[in-house]
Write a protein that holds these residues in place. Structure first.
Motif, mmCIF file in Angstrom:
data_model
loop_
_atom_site.group_PDB
_atom_site.id
_atom_site.type_symbol
_atom_site.label_atom_id
_atom_site.label_comp_id
_atom_site.label_asym_id
_atom_site.label_seq_id
_atom_site.Cartn_x
_atom_site.Cartn_y
_atom_site.Cartn_z
ATOM 1 N N ARG A 2 29.363 46.434 35.024
ATOM 2 C CA ARG A 2 29.696 45.550 36.134
ATOM 3 C C ARG A 2 29.544 46.299 37.451
ATOM 4 O O ARG A 2 29.989 47.410 37.600
ATOM 5 C CB ARG A 2 31.128 45.064 35.985
ATOM 6 N N GLU A 46 28.416 27.895 43.400
ATOM 7 C CA GLU A 46 27.386 28.251 42.424
ATOM 8 C C GLU A 46 26.875 29.670 42.665
ATOM 9 O O GLU A 46 26.604 30.402 41.703
ATOM 10 C CB GLU A 46 26.246 27.241 42.462
ATOM 11 N N ARG A 49 29.314 32.031 41.110
ATOM 12 C CA ARG A 49 29.139 32.077 39.649
ATOM 13 C C ARG A 49 27.909 32.883 39.265
ATOM 14 O O ARG A 49 27.938 33.654 38.303
ATOM 15 C CB ARG A 49 29.038 30.668 39.084
ATOM 16 N N ASP A 50 26.815 32.696 40.014
ATOM 17 C CA ASP A 50 25.595 33.448 39.730
ATOM 18 C C ASP A 50 25.816 34.949 39.910
ATOM 19 O O ASP A 50 25.312 35.750 39.124
ATOM 20 C CB ASP A 50 24.449 32.990 40.634
ATOM 21 N N ASP A 53 27.801 36.165 36.944
ATOM 22 C CA ASP A 53 26.923 36.220 35.763
ATOM 23 C C ASP A 53 25.963 37.412 35.831
ATOM 24 O O ASP A 53 25.591 37.963 34.800
ATOM 25 C CB ASP A 53 26.108 34.931 35.632
#
Length: 59
Positions: A2, A46, A49-50, A53
């Motif tokens: 991460r 969004e 979230r991207d 991810d």
């Protein structure tokens, strides 16, 4: 593994989102600009979230 984006990135993005949410709350229900702000806020959600991810962020 991460990764984290620089803190100022999150500070700037968070401040912009809060400002847009405040503007949205100030607009009348029938104001056509509400749709634009809702679309922008949806895109920013969004993006968040991207980024998560892709391994950025704390979520």
């Amino acid at each position: 593994m991460r990764q984290n984006l620089p803190a100022p990135f999150y500070d700037i993005l968070g401040a912009r989102v809060l400002r847009l949410q405040d503007r949205l709350a100030d607009l009348a229900e029938n104001d056509p600009r509400r749709e634009v702000l809702i679309a922008i806020l949806t895109e920013l959600d969004e993006l968040k979230r991207d980024l998560v991810d892709a391994g950025f962020g704390d979520d």
